[in-house]
Scaffold this motif. Structure first.
Motif, PDB file in Angstrom:
ATOM      1  N   PRO A 263       0.798  -1.228   0.000  1.00  0.00           N
ATOM      2  CA  PRO A 263       0.000   0.000   0.000  1.00  0.00           C
ATOM      3  C   PRO A 263       0.836   1.285   0.000  1.00  0.00           C
ATOM      4  CG  PRO A 263      -0.897  -1.582   1.559  1.00  0.00           C
ATOM      5  CD  PRO A 263       0.417  -2.139   1.091  1.00  0.00           C
ATOM      6  N   ILE A 264       0.447   2.219  -0.830  1.00  0.00           N
ATOM      7  CA  ILE A 264       1.069   3.549  -0.855  1.00  0.00           C
ATOM      8  C   ILE A 264       0.141   4.517  -1.584  1.00  0.00           C
ATOM      9  CG2 ILE A 264       2.404   3.063  -2.968  1.00  0.00           C
ATOM     10  CD1 ILE A 264       4.658   4.862  -1.791  1.00  0.00           C
ATOM     11  N   THR A 265      -0.003   5.706  -1.022  1.00  0.00           N
ATOM     12  CA  THR A 265      -0.778   6.765  -1.659  1.00  0.00           C
ATOM     13  C   THR A 265       0.031   7.290  -2.841  1.00  0.00           C
ATOM     14  OG1 THR A 265      -1.665   7.363   0.487  1.00  0.00           O
ATOM     15  CG2 THR A 265      -1.804   9.045  -1.237  1.00  0.00           C
ATOM     16  N   PRO A 266      -0.551   7.586  -3.960  1.00  0.00           N
ATOM     17  CA  PRO A 266      -1.967   7.461  -4.338  1.00  0.00           C
ATOM     18  C   PRO A 266      -2.262   6.223  -5.183  1.00  0.00           C
ATOM     19  CG  PRO A 266      -0.827   9.066  -5.744  1.00  0.00           C
ATOM     20  CD  PRO A 266       0.225   8.377  -4.942  1.00  0.00           C
ATOM     21  N   ALA A 267      -1.514   5.132  -4.954  1.00  0.00           N
ATOM     22  CA  ALA A 267      -1.688   3.949  -5.803  1.00  0.00           C
ATOM     23  C   ALA A 267      -2.575   2.880  -5.172  1.00  0.00           C
ATOM     24  CB  ALA A 267      -0.326   3.341  -6.137  1.00  0.00           C
ATOM     25  N   SER A 268      -2.815   2.977  -3.858  1.00  0.00           N
ATOM     26  CA  SER A 268      -3.476   1.866  -3.157  1.00  0.00           C
ATOM     27  C   SER A 268      -4.832   1.485  -3.750  1.00  0.00           C
ATOM     28  CB  SER A 268      -3.674   2.216  -1.684  1.00  0.00           C
ATOM     29  OG  SER A 268      -2.443   2.481  -1.080  1.00  0.00           O
ATOM     30  N   ASP A 269      -5.540   2.473  -4.286  1.00  0.00           N
ATOM     31  CA  ASP A 269      -6.873   2.147  -4.796  1.00  0.00           C
ATOM     32  C   ASP A 269      -6.853   1.150  -5.947  1.00  0.00           C
ATOM     33  OD1 ASP A 269      -8.351   3.490  -2.946  1.00  0.00           O
ATOM     34  OD2 ASP A 269      -8.480   5.354  -4.102  1.00  0.00           O
ATOM     35  N   ILE A 270      -5.729   1.046  -6.637  1.00  0.00           N
ATOM     36  CA  ILE A 270      -5.653   0.034  -7.709  1.00  0.00           C
ATOM     37  C   ILE A 270      -5.630  -1.353  -7.069  1.00  0.00           C
ATOM     38  CG2 ILE A 270      -4.384  -0.755  -9.729  1.00  0.00           C
ATOM     39  CD1 ILE A 270      -3.149   2.047  -9.918  1.00  0.00           C
ATOM     40  N   VAL A 338       2.194   5.497  -9.812  1.00  0.00           N
ATOM     41  CA  VAL A 338       1.285   6.640  -9.693  1.00  0.00           C
ATOM     42  C   VAL A 338       2.096   7.727  -8.999  1.00  0.00           C
ATOM     43  CG1 VAL A 338      -0.964   7.437  -8.931  1.00  0.00           C
ATOM     44  CG2 VAL A 338      -0.653   5.029  -9.489  1.00  0.00           C
ATOM     45  N   GLN A 339       2.650   8.620  -9.813  1.00  0.00           N
ATOM     46  CA  GLN A 339       3.613   9.587  -9.286  1.00  0.00           C
ATOM     47  C   GLN A 339       2.984  10.548  -8.286  1.00  0.00           C
ATOM     48  OE1 GLN A 339       6.204  11.005 -12.907  1.00  0.00           O
ATOM     49  NE2 GLN A 339       4.142  10.510 -13.573  1.00  0.00           N
ATOM     50  N   ARG A 340       3.793  10.928  -7.316  1.00  0.00           N
ATOM     51  CA  ARG A 340       3.369  11.904  -6.324  1.00  0.00           C
ATOM     52  C   ARG A 340       4.550  12.821  -6.048  1.00  0.00           C
ATOM     53  NH1 ARG A 340       3.198   8.173  -0.826  1.00  0.00           N
ATOM     54  NH2 ARG A 340       5.103   9.052   0.075  1.00  0.00           N
ATOM     55  N   ALA A 341       4.277  13.903  -5.299  1.00  0.00           N
ATOM     56  CA  ALA A 341       5.319  14.886  -5.066  1.00  0.00           C
ATOM     57  C   ALA A 341       6.441  14.306  -4.204  1.00  0.00           C
ATOM     58  CB  ALA A 341       4.719  16.123  -4.408  1.00  0.00           C
ATOM     59  N   GLY A 342       7.678  14.460  -4.657  1.00  0.00           N
ATOM     60  CA  GLY A 342       8.852  14.013  -3.922  1.00  0.00           C
ATOM     61  C   GLY A 342       9.772  15.188  -3.722  1.00  0.00           C
ATOM     62  N   PRO A 343      11.029  15.008  -3.312  1.00  0.00           N
ATOM     63  CA  PRO A 343      11.696  13.727  -3.061  1.00  0.00           C
ATOM     64  C   PRO A 343      11.258  13.113  -1.724  1.00  0.00           C
ATOM     65  CG  PRO A 343      13.142  15.531  -2.463  1.00  0.00           C
ATOM     66  CD  PRO A 343      11.897  16.142  -3.068  1.00  0.00           C
ATOM     67  N   SER A 344      11.718  11.896  -1.517  1.00  0.00           N
ATOM     68  CA  SER A 344      11.380  11.155  -0.301  1.00  0.00           C
ATOM     69  C   SER A 344       9.860  11.092  -0.144  1.00  0.00           C
ATOM     70  CB  SER A 344      12.071  11.780   0.909  1.00  0.00           C
ATOM     71  OG  SER A 344      11.896  10.964   2.046  1.00  0.00           O
ATOM     72  N   THR A 345       9.367  11.267   1.048  1.00  0.00           N
ATOM     73  CA  THR A 345       7.922  11.165   1.245  1.00  0.00           C
ATOM     74  C   THR A 345       7.203  12.322   0.566  1.00  0.00           C
ATOM     75  OG1 THR A 345       8.338  10.058   3.320  1.00  0.00           O
ATOM     76  CG2 THR A 345       6.122  10.890   3.006  1.00  0.00           C
ATOM     77  N   GLY A 346       7.875  13.455   0.464  1.00  0.00           N
ATOM     78  CA  GLY A 346       7.332  14.590  -0.284  1.00  0.00           C
ATOM     79  C   GLY A 346       5.954  14.997   0.188  1.00  0.00           C
ATOM     80  N   MET A 347       5.009  15.062  -0.761  1.00  0.00           N
ATOM     81  CA  MET A 347       3.614  15.389  -0.428  1.00  0.00           C
ATOM     82  C   MET A 347       2.758  14.276  -1.029  1.00  0.00           C
ATOM     83  SD  MET A 347       3.475  19.514  -0.919  1.00  0.00           S
ATOM     84  CE  MET A 347       3.655  19.572  -2.708  1.00  0.00           C
ATOM     85  N   PRO A 348       2.476  13.255  -0.211  1.00  0.00           N
ATOM     86  CA  PRO A 348       1.899  12.018  -0.752  1.00  0.00           C
ATOM     87  C   PRO A 348       0.613  12.185  -1.550  1.00  0.00           C
ATOM     88  CG  PRO A 348       2.627  11.680   1.501  1.00  0.00           C
ATOM     89  CD  PRO A 348       2.761  13.148   1.234  1.00  0.00           C
ATOM     90  N   THR A 349      -0.210  13.165  -1.183  1.00  0.00           N
ATOM     91  CA  THR A 349      -1.498  13.266  -1.875  1.00  0.00           C
ATOM     92  C   THR A 349      -1.454  14.262  -3.035  1.00  0.00           C
ATOM     93  OG1 THR A 349      -2.232  14.913  -0.273  1.00  0.00           O
ATOM     94  CG2 THR A 349      -2.822  12.625   0.176  1.00  0.00           C
ATOM     95  N   LYS A 350      -0.272  14.816  -3.301  1.00  0.00           N
ATOM     96  CA  LYS A 350      -0.192  15.834  -4.357  1.00  0.00           C
ATOM     97  C   LYS A 350       0.500  15.273  -5.597  1.00  0.00           C
ATOM     98  CE  LYS A 350      -1.764  18.514  -1.112  1.00  0.00           C
ATOM     99  NZ  LYS A 350      -3.179  18.748  -0.973  1.00  0.00           N
TER     100      LYS A 350
END
Ligand code: TPP
Ligand code: SF4
Ligand code: MG
Lengths: 615, 352
Positions: A263-270, A338-350
């Motif tokens: 699981p990881i945002t924003p890919a978990s819904d797949i 499903v790319q999200r804002a990085g680096p590292s944890t960055g902004m998971p929902t953005k």
């Protein structure tokens, strides 16, 4: 009182409230009603990564924007015409995006001294004249809801919670939305708690009735259904479309789908979506980490399954070594990022487009991998089928680059007939392929595609060993021969370079534009909307969109060179621009913003206009 | 030899009537371990054991990580996958979970399984996919030329620890038992008969089995298990666990027995000093793993007495079986999936 009805061609609404206020649900329901009604639409959910940030604070604000129209539209819209602000934080966080004259529907019950202080309002903006430029509708949404639910067998807290349904009812009245589906939805959602179900339905209806009787709203609006291409439509988000595309790929290839995922945002819904479809013979495996997820998918691929792993950037970083193993063993594998804002944890929902270079090069050794990027939420379906086609036909891992904006955004999708879908079936090798008629050469390639044969365990006579150590061309035996290694490095590259991808199409209305605006991935909508604006104002601009980033379409260089200027907006610091400059020596003009949000059409229109004007 | 403890491990794997021999399982690849390496003996033991199972060769797969030991699949004339460091349990999990008709064997080293791949190992054990994991424990990193490993004894002097290693090693058996493994055993490269008996039970077990195999690396850690091999010491320190048998070992005056300790756990006592009824009878099927765990601690700290054999063999449903059952259940409840119905599910509208 009969109220006036006004016709509009399009509206942008933003629902904003505290994370606990149910704004995503409200937005989803309004979207479903709008889809049912037949408008074209596009949505932009925007929520914090925290499940419940401190109540009433700016970081806790969750919003959902919906753009709907009587014609085809391309983006969730730049600037809302209506803001529903459930508390002061929601007002403060969103006011900056609101053009003058827009409507603000504010829940006065939450504009308490304490809540105002929390976000730094010295005085109540609903009462001073700081909102004079907007049309403010101040309504005590919470107390209206509680009042409407008097006599229901529910707690006060539950009654207060239903305020989002009151708001939804009001907005549904305001825009003439059909309501049956929402009532059905609420009844199903709270089937186990019938009192709560009844209360929510009642709150929803009370909101509708309030609109009809209140003097706060003298006008309601009609937006006619859009005339889209004929067919059956449904509303779909990118993640759901992607999951459906993977299921379609399984059916169309005749291979069982195996998903290994963590699981990881924003890919978990797949993962969630695919887990629901076991009756398609889909195995979903929630692994102990991303490395195990991709490892299990690759192991399943060795056994003849359609192996898939889904993740976001941090997960791709962990999977790199295994993707390299898939390159070396030449097994089909789909890696969804499903790319999200990085680096590292960055902004998971953005959202962001910052994993392109990682997808291209983020492995040790010469390790080429095809890259496919969907352009819109519904295109995630076709892009997933396309990724599977390439993976299976060429026996290679494929990177599918979606992003947070596509994943959570939604739009109407013309549902394809199954007969329209490509046949991507594969034949396993079952006979020896050596000259002598008895040996099996696991790395003897197809002369056309350079793909190696795929013989799965259980096939008698073709027992063989594969692995990450360099293999002798043909036999696949371990080889440290320098010339063999050079040959294998080039063969693996040539196989990827030779993948059959459709040519890059250019939209150049009159054929006399001197400026090309190029995009990839989720920037398609905003770029296309910007191009429309520029053209409407008489500007000449051509548009092209890359869906295959590796290999690039064969005509890419020619297209780039046939314009005086090429503008490339990206939500990164110029990753595709770097590749294009290196490959084609074309001086691409990069436009970059990395704010975790999609581009706005107006912003891009200005940038395009500037490039046109810079002659 | 213990009786075949559950025997379902291979029920779904197709059998052959053809007579097989060791030669059928030898690949045409030249074996490239150092002369004298314990891996040779294990390879020969596995090749000579497999014909006994009578499985179709094409339905057997060896999956390995990285290390000297992980070269193993290249030498087996079966399907094989030499993967990357530590990840073999994950790869084998995907393969075995989606192909219950295969007999899947994981070959791994102490570094591969317990350092870089420790997470995959423990999760594979608790998950219980139908896999046989053979952990070649030479208590050293062989392939990278002799650094200490997570099973090296404290104070180990190696190239990376010239003043001695500082960290306490894992006991792979204790670790596996703690990780909810259903089948846990230990054997040794030099005792083919024992190796065969353990492999037989591991193969018969449905679910994940872990077999630790003491393996001599004669280049970087020679003699690590000599005490278990030399005629003078062998029988004095080796505790042969056999299901249903009292746990006794040693010879003559030094004969010893294992009993439950009043302080908890188990203890070694002189046999002459205990009543027969006090001697612990080994029960590999005991649902509670705490006695097996206590037995696994007997070799701590310094190989004074070392149990080998099957510590635990307990039946529980295999993950792949449960997974297949869910798929069947879903299809039985709602019918097999139809793509057109799926795509048209939810709220749709038609535009003419
Ligand atoms: C990601 C990664 N890190 C490090 C290595 C280097 N490496 C190869 S084998 C090995 C240790 C092997 O030790 P063990 O698993 O005990 O196997 P043995 O050689 O002793 O059989 C290491 C560190 C590698 N191949 N890959
Ligand atoms: S280094 Fe040790 S383990 Fe590796 S092959 Fe040589 S003897 Fe065997
Ligand atoms: Mg080792």
């Amino acid at each position: 009182m009969t109220k006036q009805v006004q016709q509009l061609d399009r509206v942008i609404i933003r629902f904003a409230g505290d994370s606990g206020d149910g704004m995503q649900l409200t937005g989803d329901r309004f979207t479903a009603e709008t889809a049912k009604f037949g408008n074209d639409l596009s949505t932009l959910p925007n929520f914090p990564a925290e499940i419940r940030a401190p109540a009433g604070t700016l970081p806790g604000v969750s919003s959902f924007q919906l753009h709907f129209a009587d014609h085809d539209i391309l983006t969730p819209g730049d600037a809302p015409n209506v803001l529903v602000a459930m508390n002061p934080a929601a007002l403060k966080a969103n006011l900056g995006d609101l053009p003058r004259g827009a409507d603000i529907i504010a829940n006065t019950d939450e504009f308490t001294k304490r809540n105002l202080q929390k976000v730094g309002y010295a005085t109540n903006p609903l009462e001073d004249d700081s909102l004079a430029e907007w049309r403010v509708h101040s309504l005590p949404l919470t107390s209206l809801t509680v009042k409407a639910l008097e006599g229901f067998a529910i707690s006060k807290k539950d009654a207060e919670r239903a305020k989002n349904m009151f708001a939804l009812g009001l907005l549904s009245w305001l825009y003439h939305r059909p309501t049956e589906a929402t009532i059905k939805f609420l009844e199903a959602k709270f089937a186990k708690k019938p009192d709560i179900a009844k209360a929510n339905v009642a709150a929803f209806q009370a909101g509708w009735n309030y609109g009809e009787t209140t003097e706060s709203f003298s006008v309601s609006y009609e937006i006619k259904p859009a005339t889209l291409a004929p067919g059956v439509y449904r509303n779909i988000s990118g993640n759901q479309a992607l999951a459906y595309g993977l299921i379609a790929a399984s059916v169309q290839s005749g291979l069982p789908l195996f998903l290994g995922s963590y699981p990881i945002t924003p890919a978990s819904d797949i993962l969630h979506e695919l887990s629901k479809h076991k009756r398609f013979g889909i195995r979903t495996f929630q692994a102990e980490d991303e490395i195990a997820g991709v490892g299990a998918a690759l192991g399943a691929a060795f056994g003849g399954a359609l192996g898939v792993t889904t993740t976001s950037g941090p997960g791709v970083a962990l999977k790199a070594e295994t993707v390299g193993l898939a390159v070396a063993t030449e097994l089909p594998l789909i890696v969804v990022d499903v790319q999200r804002a990085g680096p590292s944890t960055g902004m998971p929902t953005k959202t962001e487009q910052t994993d392109l270079l990682m997808a291209m090069f983020g492995r040790n050794g010469e390790s080429p991998v095809p890259v496919v990027a969907p352009a819109t939420p519904s295109d995630c379906f076709d892009a997933a089928v396309e990724a599977a086609r390439i993976a299976l036909a060429y026996r290679t891992p494929v990177m599918l680059l979606s992003d947070g904006y596509l994943a959570n955004g939604s739009e109407p999708w013309r549902v394809p007939e199954v007969s329209e879908l490509p046949d991507i079936s594969v034949e396993f090798t079952t006979e020896p392929n050596g000259e002598d008629g008895t040996t099996y050469l696991p790395f003897k390639r197809d002369p056309e595609t350079l793909a190696r044969p795929w013989a799965v365990p259980g096939t008698p006579g073709l027992e063989h060993r594969i692995g990450g150590i360099e293999k002798a061309d043909g036999s696949g035996n371990i080889s440290y021969d320098p010339n063999n290694h050079d040959r294998m490095v080039r063969l693996r590259q040539a196989k990827i370079d030779g993948i059959d991808v459709p040519p890059l199409e250019v939209d150049d209305e009159d054929g006399d534009a001197r400026v090309l605006v190029l995009g990839w991935g989720s920037t398609y909508g905003p770029i296309a909307a910007a191009v429309r604006r520029v053209r409407k104002d008489g500007g000449k601009v051509a548009q092209a969109h890359l869906r295959h980033l590796n290999p690039l379409p064969a005509n890419t260089g020619d297209v780039l060179r046939s314009y005086d200027r090429v503008l490339l907006p990206e939500i990164n610091l110029g990753q595709l621009a770097l590749l294009l400059r290196a490959r084609f020596l074309v001086d691409v003009i990069s436009y970059n913003r990395v704010r975790g949000l999609p581009f706005k059409a107006e912003e891009l229109a200005g940038v395009i206009q500037d490039v046109i004007n810079s002659d | 030899m213990t009786e075949s403890l559950n025997g379902k491990g291979l029920a779904l794997v197709p059998k052959t009537d053809a007579k097989q021999s060791l030669k059928d399982f030898k690949s045409d690849q030249e074996v490239r371990w150092c002369p004298g390496c314990g891996d040779y003996a294990i390879l020969a033991a596995v090749q000579s054991f497999l014909p006994e199972l009578g499985l179709r060769r094409e339905n057997i797969v060896f999956v390995s990580g990285i290390g000297c030991s992980s070269r193993f699949p290249y030498y087996m004339n079966t399907y094989g996958f030499h993967s990357i460091h530590g990840r073999a349990p994950a790869i084998a999990t995907g393969l075995a979970a989606s192909r219950p008709d295969l007999s899947v064997w994981v070959i791994t080293g102490d570094g591969d399984a317990l350092s870089i791949g420790g997470n995959h190992l423990i999760h594979a054990l608790r998950r219980n996919v139908n896999l046989n994991i053979l952990l070649f424990n030479n208590r050293i990193y062989g392939l990278t030329k002799g650094q200490y490993s997570p099973t090296s004894e404290i104070g180990k002097i190696t190239k990376s620890t010239p003043m001695g290693s500082l960290d306490k090693p894992f006991n792979p058996i204790s670790l596996a038992l703690g990780a909810e493994a259903g089948f846990v055993a230990r054997t040794i490269d030099s005792d083919r008969k024992h190796l065969h008996s353990v492999l037989r039970e591991a193969a018969a077990h449905r679910g994940t089995s872990l077999v630790e195999i003491y393996q001599n690396c004669n280049i970087f850690n020679d003699g690590a298990f000599d005490a278990l091999k030399e005629p003078e010491t062998r029988d004095e320190i080796t505790i042969r666990l056999e299901h249903g048998q009292p746990i006794v070992f040693g010879t003559g005056e030094n004969e010893k027995a294992v009993r439950l300790s009043p302080q908890g756990g188990v203890e070694v006592v002189r046999r002459a000093e205990v009543a027969e009824s006090e001697i612990l009878v080994h029960d590999a099927h005991r649902p509670d793993p705490s006695v097996a765990f206590a037995l696994s601690r007997l070799d701590d700290p310094a190989f004074e007495h070392v149990p080998i054999g099957i510590f635990r063999s307990v039946d529980r449903p295999a993950y792949d079986t449960l997974m297949s059952e869910q798929l069947e259940q879903a299809a039985a409840d709602k019918g097999k999936g139809q793509l057109a119905d799926l795509l048209l599910g939810g709220d749709t509208w038609r535009i003419a």
